[in-house]
Design an enzyme around this catalytic site. Structure first.
Site, PDB file in Angstrom:
ATOM      1  N   SER A 120      -4.210  -1.719  -4.798  1.00  0.00           N
ATOM      2  CA  SER A 120      -3.100  -1.535  -3.563  1.00  0.00           C
ATOM      3  C   SER A 120      -1.652  -1.754  -4.780  1.00  0.00           C
ATOM      4  O   SER A 120      -2.195  -1.020  -5.247  1.00  0.00           O
ATOM      5  CB  SER A 120      -3.094  -3.085  -3.507  1.00  0.00           C
ATOM      6  OG  SER A 120      -2.722  -3.767  -5.160  1.00  0.00           O
TER       7      SER A 120
ATOM      8  N   SER B  41       9.097  10.527   0.661  1.00  0.00           N
ATOM      9  CA  SER B  41       8.618  10.404  -0.227  1.00  0.00           C
ATOM     10  C   SER B  41       8.778  12.076  -1.437  1.00  0.00           C
ATOM     11  O   SER B  41       8.982  12.148  -2.022  1.00  0.00           O
ATOM     12  CB  SER B  41       6.549  10.488  -0.223  1.00  0.00           C
ATOM     13  OG  SER B  41       6.441  10.492  -1.243  1.00  0.00           O
TER      14      SER B  41
ATOM     15  N   TRP C 103      -3.343   7.229  -4.214  1.00  0.00           N
ATOM     16  CA  TRP C 103      -4.068   5.924  -3.645  1.00  0.00           C
ATOM     17  C   TRP C 103      -6.108   6.511  -3.482  1.00  0.00           C
ATOM     18  O   TRP C 103      -6.490   6.206  -3.307  1.00  0.00           O
ATOM     19  CB  TRP C 103      -3.444   5.762  -2.035  1.00  0.00           C
ATOM     20  CG  TRP C 103      -3.939   4.511  -1.508  1.00  0.00           C
ATOM     21  CD1 TRP C 103      -4.215   3.337  -1.875  1.00  0.00           C
ATOM     22  CD2 TRP C 103      -2.933   3.840   0.199  1.00  0.00           C
ATOM     23  NE1 TRP C 103      -4.879   2.400  -1.798  1.00  0.00           N
ATOM     24  CE2 TRP C 103      -3.806   2.861   0.029  1.00  0.00           C
ATOM     25  CE3 TRP C 103      -2.171   4.340   0.443  1.00  0.00           C
ATOM     26  CZ2 TRP C 103      -3.209   2.196   1.015  1.00  0.00           C
ATOM     27  CZ3 TRP C 103      -2.199   3.459   1.464  1.00  0.00           C
ATOM     28  CH2 TRP C 103      -2.689   2.434   1.940  1.00  0.00           C
TER      29      TRP C 103
ATOM     30  N   PHE D 147      -6.843  18.670 -10.541  1.00  0.00           N
ATOM     31  CA  PHE D 147      -6.331  18.880  -9.231  1.00  0.00           C
ATOM     32  C   PHE D 147      -5.732  20.845  -9.078  1.00  0.00           C
ATOM     33  O   PHE D 147      -5.989  21.898 -10.576  1.00  0.00           O
ATOM     34  CB  PHE D 147      -4.872  18.732  -9.707  1.00  0.00           C
ATOM     35  CG  PHE D 147      -3.061  19.358  -8.943  1.00  0.00           C
ATOM     36  CD1 PHE D 147      -3.841  19.914  -7.344  1.00  0.00           C
ATOM     37  CD2 PHE D 147      -2.678  19.584  -9.186  1.00  0.00           C
ATOM     38  CE1 PHE D 147      -2.835  20.429  -6.519  1.00  0.00           C
ATOM     39  CE2 PHE D 147      -0.667  19.520  -7.965  1.00  0.00           C
ATOM     40  CZ  PHE D 147      -1.881  20.049  -7.000  1.00  0.00           C
TER      41      PHE D 147
ATOM     42  N   MET E 162      -1.544  -0.115  -8.081  1.00  0.00           N
ATOM     43  CA  MET E 162      -1.661   0.874  -8.724  1.00  0.00           C
ATOM     44  C   MET E 162      -0.378   0.988  -9.639  1.00  0.00           C
ATOM     45  O   MET E 162      -0.336   2.045 -10.378  1.00  0.00           O
ATOM     46  CB  MET E 162      -1.762   1.838  -7.762  1.00  0.00           C
ATOM     47  CG  MET E 162      -3.724   2.056  -7.145  1.00  0.00           C
ATOM     48  SD  MET E 162      -3.988   3.325  -6.322  1.00  0.00           S
ATOM     49  CE  MET E 162      -2.984   4.584  -6.742  1.00  0.00           C
TER      50      MET E 162
ATOM     51  N   HIS F   8      -3.908  20.556  -2.745  1.00  0.00           N
ATOM     52  CA  HIS F   8      -2.986  20.331  -1.340  1.00  0.00           C
ATOM     53  C   HIS F   8      -2.623  21.948  -0.888  1.00  0.00           C
ATOM     54  O   HIS F   8      -2.134  21.979  -0.008  1.00  0.00           O
ATOM     55  CB  HIS F   8      -1.126  20.204  -2.485  1.00  0.00           C
ATOM     56  CG  HIS F   8      -0.804  18.716  -2.666  1.00  0.00           C
ATOM     57  ND1 HIS F   8      -1.281  17.676  -2.787  1.00  0.00           N
ATOM     58  CD2 HIS F   8      -0.462  19.057  -4.101  1.00  0.00           C
ATOM     59  CE1 HIS F   8      -1.364  16.760  -3.035  1.00  0.00           C
ATOM     60  NE2 HIS F   8       0.003  17.550  -4.260  1.00  0.00           N
TER      61      HIS F   8
ATOM     62  N   LYS G 231       7.877   3.583  -3.176  1.00  0.00           N
ATOM     63  CA  LYS G 231       8.409   1.567  -2.082  1.00  0.00           C
ATOM     64  C   LYS G 231       6.443   1.929  -1.479  1.00  0.00           C
ATOM     65  O   LYS G 231       5.852   0.487  -1.713  1.00  0.00           O
ATOM     66  CB  LYS G 231       9.151   2.396  -0.761  1.00  0.00           C
ATOM     67  CG  LYS G 231      10.725   1.946  -1.961  1.00  0.00           C
ATOM     68  CD  LYS G 231      11.229   1.923   0.439  1.00  0.00           C
ATOM     69  CE  LYS G 231      12.723   1.685  -0.762  1.00  0.00           C
ATOM     70  NZ  LYS G 231      13.659   1.426   0.321  1.00  0.00           N
TER      71      LYS G 231
ATOM     72  N   PHE H 143      10.547  13.034  -4.794  1.00  0.00           N
ATOM     73  CA  PHE H 143       9.414  13.617  -6.044  1.00  0.00           C
ATOM     74  C   PHE H 143       9.609  14.888  -6.063  1.00  0.00           C
ATOM     75  O   PHE H 143       9.751  15.089  -7.262  1.00  0.00           O
ATOM     76  CB  PHE H 143       8.236  13.672  -4.676  1.00  0.00           C
ATOM     77  CG  PHE H 143       6.854  14.390  -6.359  1.00  0.00           C
ATOM     78  CD1 PHE H 143       6.531  13.426  -6.749  1.00  0.00           C
ATOM     79  CD2 PHE H 143       6.675  15.636  -5.835  1.00  0.00           C
ATOM     80  CE1 PHE H 143       5.869  14.684  -7.469  1.00  0.00           C
ATOM     81  CE2 PHE H 143       5.701  16.346  -6.836  1.00  0.00           C
ATOM     82  CZ  PHE H 143       4.903  15.248  -7.577  1.00  0.00           C
TER      83      PHE H 143
ATOM     84  N   LYS I 295       2.064  14.338  -1.194  1.00  0.00           N
ATOM     85  CA  LYS I 295       2.843  12.668  -1.374  1.00  0.00           C
ATOM     86  C   LYS I 295       2.594  11.843   0.089  1.00  0.00           C
ATOM     87  O   LYS I 295       3.633  11.260   0.516  1.00  0.00           O
ATOM     88  CB  LYS I 295       4.750  13.216  -0.567  1.00  0.00           C
ATOM     89  CG  LYS I 295       5.116  14.014  -1.959  1.00  0.00           C
ATOM     90  CD  LYS I 295       4.636  13.303  -3.256  1.00  0.00           C
ATOM     91  CE  LYS I 295       5.586  12.204  -3.794  1.00  0.00           C
ATOM     92  NZ  LYS I 295       4.700  12.356  -5.294  1.00  0.00           N
TER      93      LYS I 295
HETATM   94  S1  PPS Z   1       1.222  13.387  -4.836  1.00  0.00           S
HETATM   95  O1  PPS Z   1       1.799  14.171  -5.797  1.00  0.00           O
HETATM   96  O2  PPS Z   1       1.161  14.409  -3.807  1.00  0.00           O
HETATM   97  O3  PPS Z   1      -0.223  13.249  -5.259  1.00  0.00           O
HETATM   98  O4  PPS Z   1       1.535  12.072  -4.910  1.00  0.00           O
HETATM   99  P1  PPS Z   1       0.742  11.341  -3.521  1.00  0.00           P
HETATM  100  O5  PPS Z   1       0.007  10.357  -4.360  1.00  0.00           O
HETATM  101  O6  PPS Z   1       0.408  12.040  -2.341  1.00  0.00           O
HETATM  102  O7  PPS Z   1       2.053  10.493  -2.840  1.00  0.00           O
HETATM  103  C1  PPS Z   1       2.315   9.400  -3.226  1.00  0.00           C
HETATM  104  C2  PPS Z   1       2.979   8.630  -2.292  1.00  0.00           C
HETATM  105  O8  PPS Z   1       1.676   7.435  -2.127  1.00  0.00           O
HETATM  106  C3  PPS Z   1       2.391   5.963  -2.342  1.00  0.00           C
HETATM  107  N1  PPS Z   1       1.882   5.227  -3.519  1.00  0.00           N
HETATM  108  C4  PPS Z   1       0.541   4.877  -2.380  1.00  0.00           C
HETATM  109  N2  PPS Z   1       1.134   3.690  -1.453  1.00  0.00           N
HETATM  110  C5  PPS Z   1       0.451   3.086  -1.031  1.00  0.00           C
HETATM  111  N3  PPS Z   1      -1.015   1.882  -1.140  1.00  0.00           N
HETATM  112  C6  PPS Z   1      -0.861   2.740  -2.579  1.00  0.00           C
HETATM  113  N4  PPS Z   1      -2.070   1.684  -3.770  1.00  0.00           N
HETATM  114  C7  PPS Z   1      -0.185   4.185  -3.170  1.00  0.00           C
HETATM  115  N5  PPS Z   1      -0.032   4.792  -4.351  1.00  0.00           N
HETATM  116  C8  PPS Z   1       0.457   5.378  -4.030  1.00  0.00           C
HETATM  117  C9  PPS Z   1       3.690   6.446  -3.688  1.00  0.00           C
HETATM  118  O9  PPS Z   1       3.983   5.280  -3.425  1.00  0.00           O
HETATM  119  C10 PPS Z   1       4.212   7.842  -2.667  1.00  0.00           C
HETATM  120  O10 PPS Z   1       4.789   7.174  -1.765  1.00  0.00           O
HETATM  121  P2  PPS Z   1       6.107   6.566  -1.178  1.00  0.00           P
HETATM  122  O11 PPS Z   1       6.987   6.024   0.103  1.00  0.00           O
HETATM  123  O12 PPS Z   1       7.036   7.896  -2.240  1.00  0.00           O
HETATM  124  O13 PPS Z   1       6.632   5.346  -2.636  1.00  0.00           O
END
Ligand code: PPS
Length: 314
Positions: A246, A150, A64, A92, A250, A120, A276, A154, A59
């Site tokens: 962005s 987050s 991203w 993964f 996404m 991870h 978020k 999740f 998370k």
């Molecule tokens: S995982 O399941 O561990 O692979 O999840 P992970 O991708 O690491 O984390 C998900 C959080 O990243 C946010 N997210 C983004 N933030 C900004 N910009 C982009 N493009 C983006 N893509 C994914 C996603 O919203 C989750 O954060 P939170 O705070 O829950 O919204």
């Protein structure tokens, strides 16, 4: 020839074998029982020297980072980067769920190097082949409070990981991180994870990224990744990659937003995967007392490191 199943079909066939898998101690780190059961083959995975590892605590913006890397490797070609769900394009490593849902190793076996691989795992559990073969490793980290929020949401919607329980208890669980009775969090201590990679990042040539820096200036951070990967990508394509990755783009991209993962695995009606995407959402969750208690513990747990985390960027 092996039948290629969609996630929808694979999950349907897996049926009752999908549930909230318990966590099992693997060398001091709590991992899902499916991962623990297959630990030998995971830890023996040997990458090609050209393979690239994206490593994160859950998370922190893994998806991203994955999308940025895939776009950089394909010179910003958005269509090519929609060739398959992100979980198929970038397997993964330690993912084992319920057959016939493909494991990370199943997917990797079907690909030729150069592969991009997600993990991870804390640094001490990363298969040693990555270091022996001097693979490039990108590590992304996020400030602890937003990471915790987050992860909490999740774990509510990911129906293969233990239930997070109530918010207040979850904060304590996150702070502990380790196997102690049932108060544990999958992939272990956030503190040990971020510090472990930070300590080794010079020695092992790991690119250490911060979510907050990516939010503040995505173009700058995409360029850092580009330089690390030795890729000649033009300024206008970098700008385009920043746009394509962005949060909103996404969130609307079915190959990146995990809408391909059926409801018995990710129930996005509980909380969306792209929730978020902000820095500082923790203020909407922590009470002042919880924040104070967390900060006091944080100062102790993080006193031996100097990772420049930021809890807000404005
Ligand atoms: S995982 O399941 O561990 O692979 O999840 P992970 O991708 O690491 O984390 C998900 C959080 O990243 C946010 N997210 C983004 N933030 C900004 N910009 C982009 N493009 C983006 N893509 C994914 C996603 O919203 C989750 O954060 P939170 O705070 O829950 O919204």
């Amino acid at each position: 020839m092996e039948e290629v199943l969609s996630y929808e079909e694979a999950v349907k066939r897996a049926g009752d074998s999908i549930y909230r898998f318990p966590l099992i101690d693997v060398q001091g780190v709590p991992l899902m029982s499916t991962v623990a059961d297959n630990w030998k083959s995971i830890s023996e995975f040997c990458p090609d020297p050209s393979d690239l590892l994206i490593s994160t605590y859950p998370k922190v913006g893994t998806t991203w980072t994955q999308e940025i890397v895939d776009l950089l490797l394909h010179n910003g070609d958005a269509e090519v980067c929609k060739r398959a769900p992100i979980a198929v394009r970038i397997p993964f490593l330690e993912k084992f769920s319920a057959p016939p849902i493909p494991s990370g190793l199943d997917l990797l076996r079907q690909m030729k190097p150069q592969r991009v691989i997600k993990t991870h795992l804390p640094i001490e559990l990363v298969p040693k082949g990555f270091w022996e073969n001097k693979c490039k490793v990108i590590y992304t980290a996020r400030n602890a409070k937003d990471n915790l929020v987050s992860y909490f949401h999740f774990e509510r919607m990911n129906l293969t990981q233990p239930e997070p329980g109530p918010w207040d208890g979850y904060i304590h669980k996150f702070m502990k991180g380790e196997c102690e009775k049932k108060r544990l969090v999958c992939w272990g201590s956030w503190y040990d994870h971020v510090k472990g990679y930070w300590k080794e990042c010079k020695e092992k040539n790991i690119l250490y990224l911060l979510y907050e820096d990516m939010k503040e200036n995505p173009v700058r951070e995409i360029k850092r990744i580009m330089h690390y990967l030795d890729l000649p990508v033009s300024e206008d394509i970098i700008e385009r990659i920043a746009q394509l990755t962005s949060f909103q783009v996404m969130k609307d991209n079915p190959m990146a937003n995990y809408s391909f993962m059926p409801k018995p695995v990710f129930d996005q009606s509980i909380s969306p995967f792209m929730r978020k995407g902000e820095v500082g959402d923790w203020v909407n969750h922590f009470t002042p007392a919880q924040s104070k208690m967390f900060d006091e513990d944080y100062a102790i747990q993080m006193k031996d490191t100097n990772i420049p985390f930021r809890f807000s960027i404005h």
